[in-house]
Scaffold this active site. Structure first.
Site, PDB file in Angstrom:
ATOM      1  N   ASP A 104       0.851  -1.177   0.000  1.00 17.14           N
ATOM      2  CA  ASP A 104       0.000   0.000   0.000  1.00 17.14           C
ATOM      3  C   ASP A 104       0.900   1.245   0.000  1.00 17.14           C
ATOM      4  OD1 ASP A 104      -3.001   0.901   0.562  1.00 17.14           O
ATOM      5  OD2 ASP A 104      -1.816   1.948   2.065  1.00 17.14           O
ATOM      6  N   HIS A 267      -6.755  -6.965  -0.614  1.00 19.89           N
ATOM      7  CA  HIS A 267      -5.712  -5.941  -0.575  1.00 19.89           C
ATOM      8  C   HIS A 267      -4.599  -6.273   0.414  1.00 19.89           C
ATOM      9  CE1 HIS A 267      -3.849  -2.036  -0.712  1.00 19.89           C
ATOM     10  NE2 HIS A 267      -4.219  -1.727   0.520  1.00 19.89           N
TER      11      HIS A 267
END
Length: 295
Positions: A104, A267
């Site tokens: 991320d 994710h």
């Protein structure tokens, strides 16, 4: 969490970083994303520590690390400054060269570390991310709809901080089942500090300004990541929806070997598929061919 790891605060001068480290062998730096702390790696780090020295810091502004004052350019929260923190941390622990894995927004830090300090980074892994400059250059209505939080958190202070702080449970819906109880509790402690919310917004403000300038300057000057690079994304995440060919996005940023593929995960790959991630990392670090994949 983190059996046989050491937990300490390391004073680097401008900031002090909370860090957990352990294991034996070649050094690996694991860099978390938003809004996590270093504990996001608690399922992966012990697997890697079997044959690597694993270092997991809280980035500046996050977790229990320092939250320095900002400026009008938001440069104290640039990925360049965060990457410099990470380099100083690794050297303070005795590691002159190391692998770096970033997830991320930590992927932006890891990429910046490889670009700014190529002699230190032996291998880059970016998890579920493309470079900031590339994401913004390709921004369209779909991106703005799915990742609208980029633009909201980057609005002037104290607007976003006030809205987020008034309803944390709406903004951060992670559960102990997803993260693990101890890791979730660590995140809740961090989010309960208004300074953390402000620092995380500063991270996003830097992303739309100074970080993009740094990326654009590198592209214009022909600077690329020179070390072998592995890009992994979750097949259930937004990334393959935004970019039909994630590998193609990265090709203009990497001059060295590039391997890229999707893995069955959302994710948060390190939390959802730690064993698979450890396998992919070991294969990449051993030089085992991991082919670039398209859509």
């Amino acid at each position: 969490m983190f059996p046989e790891f050491t937990l300490e605060n390391v004073d680097l001068g401008e900031v002090a970083l909370r860090v957990r480290h352990g294991g034996h062998g070649p050094a690996v730096l694991l860099v978390h994303g938003h809004p996590r702390t270093h504990t996001t790696w608690h399922r992966l780090a012990p697997l890697l520590a079997e044959d690597h020295t694993v270092v997991c810091p809280d980035l500046r502004g996050y977790g229990q690390s320092s939250k320095p004052a900002t400026d009008d350019d938001h440069a104290p929260y640039s990925k360049r400054r965060m990457a410099a923190d990470c380099l100083a941390l690794m050297r303070s622990l005795g590691h002159e060269t190391f692998h770096v894995v970033g997830h991320d927004r930590g992927g932006y830090v890891a990429t910046r570390l490889a670009l700014d300090h190529p002699s230190a980074v032996t291998h880059l892994t970016a998890l579920d991310v493309v470079p900031i400059g590339e994401a913004l250059a390709r921004c369209d209505a779909d991106f703005a709809t799915r990742w609208w939080h980029w633009f909201f958190r980057a609005q002037p202070s104290p607007g976003p901080e006030t809205v987020i702080g008034n309803n944390l449970s709406l903004w951060y819906q992670e559960t102990p089942e997803d993260m693990g109880q101890e890791s979730w509790e660590d995140l809740q402690r961090a989010l309960g500090d208004p300074r953390t919310i402000h620092a995380m917004c500063e991270d996003y403000r830097a992303g739309l300004g100074v970080d993009r300038r740094h990326d654009d300057e590198d592209q214009a000057a022909g600077r690329r990541v020179r070390c072998p690079t592995l890009v992994l994304w979750g097949t259930k995440s937004d990334l393959p929806l935004l970019y039909q060919d994630v590998a193609a996005v990265w090709r203009d940023w990497v001059a060295g070997e590039l391997a890229a593929k999707g893995v069955e995960s959302g994710h948060h790959i390190a939390e959802e598929a730690p064993a698979r991630l450890a396998e992919e990392l070991r294969s990449a670090w051993a030089g085992v061919e991991t082919p670039v994949q398209g859509p």
